[in-house]
Design a protein around this motif. Structure first.
Motif, short mmCIF file in Angstrom:
data_model
loop_
_atom_site.label_atom_id
_atom_site.label_comp_id
_atom_site.label_asym_id
_atom_site.label_seq_id
_atom_site.Cartn_x
_atom_site.Cartn_y
_atom_site.Cartn_z
N UNK A 73 -47.19 -53.43 -34.34
CA UNK A 73 -46.02 -54.28 -34.58
C UNK A 73 -45.55 -54.19 -36.03
N UNK A 74 -46.48 -54.06 -36.96
CA UNK A 74 -46.11 -53.94 -38.37
C UNK A 74 -45.29 -52.66 -38.59
N UNK A 75 -45.75 -51.58 -37.98
CA UNK A 75 -45.03 -50.30 -38.10
C UNK A 75 -43.64 -50.42 -37.50
N UNK A 76 -43.55 -51.07 -36.33
CA UNK A 76 -42.25 -51.21 -35.66
C UNK A 76 -41.30 -52.10 -36.46
N UNK A 126 -47.18 -61.05 -37.92
CA UNK A 126 -47.19 -59.58 -38.00
C UNK A 126 -48.12 -59.17 -39.13
N UNK A 127 -49.25 -58.59 -38.78
CA UNK A 127 -50.25 -58.18 -39.75
C UNK A 127 -50.16 -56.68 -40.04
N UNK A 139 -54.48 -54.25 -28.68
CA UNK A 139 -53.17 -54.89 -28.54
C UNK A 139 -52.30 -54.58 -29.76
N UNK A 140 -50.99 -54.58 -29.56
CA UNK A 140 -50.08 -54.12 -30.60
C UNK A 140 -49.99 -55.06 -31.80
N UNK A 141 -50.45 -56.32 -31.62
CA UNK A 141 -50.36 -57.31 -32.71
C UNK A 141 -51.71 -57.52 -33.40
N UNK A 165 -37.49 -51.80 -35.41
CA UNK A 165 -37.41 -51.66 -33.94
C UNK A 165 -38.14 -52.80 -33.22
N UNK A 166 -38.55 -53.83 -33.98
CA UNK A 166 -39.23 -54.97 -33.39
C UNK A 166 -38.28 -56.16 -33.40
#
Length: 387
Positions: free
Chosen positions: A207-210, A201-202, A28-30, A215-216
């Motif tokens: 998600x951290x990169x975005x 956001x870890x 998952x993204x998070x 872009x998040x």
């Protein structure tokens, strides 16, 4: 080992066992947990290594709670779950042992549910996160809400009478209305327990990169505060009692395994990245699947960090974990463990925050007020001991 610490922590009335299954169908993204996709070929070698560690660490011990987490434990096939069941068949448990396994919608089947029931699992924790299918896709989940609902009902039919549902709020693109519908959709299924966390956001997540790339798009602070307030008001109106900052349960269904953590109890950890705390020692296993297998095969010990708690460490952990509970901590328990009254150590800080309306002492217990819960990090930062 400090004799004062061992004498106060070597309790045998409650002992937890945590087992980590680090495999996932999709990351998952998070998620920053020790979980890996694309490693199915390593499942059986991992289970073989796990068997060695579990046998070595559980021999002569009896467990009040068992928790299989991940990763995605339900990612294992029915045949692999049978192997795990065999590994755990020799683990001694109390008669009332709470045995939890985490599951993800989309990879739970009737056959797997039957294996879990036979294994002795009596509590299921399902990761939903949202009932909105668009949000689920946007955060990298592999299921729809309909699949979740079907799996939930199937588990009920299989006999499971203690089910937790995990929810995350503050997701990208989430509105207060969308989140409110998630709470209602879940409550309609009448689970025994709901865990509701705000999105964090870890590092080492998509998600951290975005977020670094801007872009998040997350809900604003006022909206997230409104979501947080809605959790308590909506769930309490539906009969769920808040017993920890992020956890709500119907009467008699609090998570005993997690409560043992919050009450500074002892637990054994097995598997990649697993943590444990016994006899005043904290141990952490190697994080990677490959490294874990190699370590167990070579010398049967996968620990990469071992830390002996100082008295100051244990005081801080007792407070930081225990104050997460709505009922707070027992002042007598603090004095029994550390041979000193808490007011002799933190009296000025406690009195100041009582004056601020953030802390209250009632009889034997010190707890946060409702306002204090929201500002808990601020209060706890004042309870760090300088060594």
């Amino acid at each position: 080992m400090h004799s004062w610490l061992y004498s106060r922590l070597s309790r045998v009335d409650r002992l937890g066992l945590y087992i980590h299954i680090p495999f996932c169908e999709k990351k998952c993204y998070y998620c920053d947990f020790a979980s890996y996709s694309g490693k199915r070929a390593l499942v059986v070698p991992y289970l073989n290594a796990l068997a060695k560690e579990i046998e070595a660490k559980t021999r002569g011990r009896c467990f009040d709670t068992i928790f299989i987490g991940g990763g995605t434990p339900s990612y294992l096939s029915s045949e692999e779950l049978v192997i795990l069941s065999g590994i755990l068949s020799g683990v001694s448990r109390t008669e009332e042992c709470e045995f939890t396994m985490e599951c993800n919608p989309g990879n739970i089947t009737k056959e797997k549910a039957k294996v879990l029931w036979g294994m002795g699992v009596n509590r299921i924790s399902i990761g939903l996160q949202s009932s909105n299918d668009t949000l689920l896709m946007d955060i990298g989940r592999i299921h729809t809400f309909r699949e979740f609902r079907d799996n939930f009902l199937m588990l009920r039919e299989a006999g499971f009478k203690n089910i937790n549902v995990d929810i995350i709020y503050g997701l990208p693109g989430e509105t207060l209305e969308i989140f409110g519908k998630t709470l209602d959709d879940v409550a309609m299924l009448e689970p025994e327990h709901i865990s509701c966390y705000s999105l964090i956001i870890e590092e080492n997540t998509q998600f951290y990169v975005r977020r670094r790339r801007d872009t998040l798009i997350l809900p604003d602070e006022d909206t997230e505060d409104a979501m947080k307030d809605l959790v308590t008001s909506r769930l309490e109106s539906l009969g769920f009692l808040r017993y920890e900052i992020s956890n709500y349960a119907r009467e008699g269904f609090e998570c005993r395994h997690n409560r043992n953590y919050w009450e500074f109890g002892e637990y054994i950890g097995c598997g990649a990245a697993a943590h444990e705390f016994t006899g005043g020692l904290r141990r952490e296993n190697i994080r990677t699947v490959e490294g874990y297998i190699r370590s167990i095969e070579s010398d049967s010990d996968a620990a990469v960090r071992v830390h002996e708690n100082s008295r100051e460490d244990s005081i801080e952990e007792f407070l930081f974990m225990g104050m997460r509970l709505v009922e707070g901590i027992s002042l007598n328990s603090f004095k029994s463990r550390f041979s000193e009254d808490i007011m002799d150590i933190f009296g000025d800080v406690i009195r100041r925050h009582m004056g601020d309306g953030l802390l209250v002492i009632e009889g034997d217990r010190m707890r946060f007020t409702e306002k204090g819960m929201d500002l808990s990090n601020h209060v706890l930062s004042d309870l760090i001991l300088t060594v």
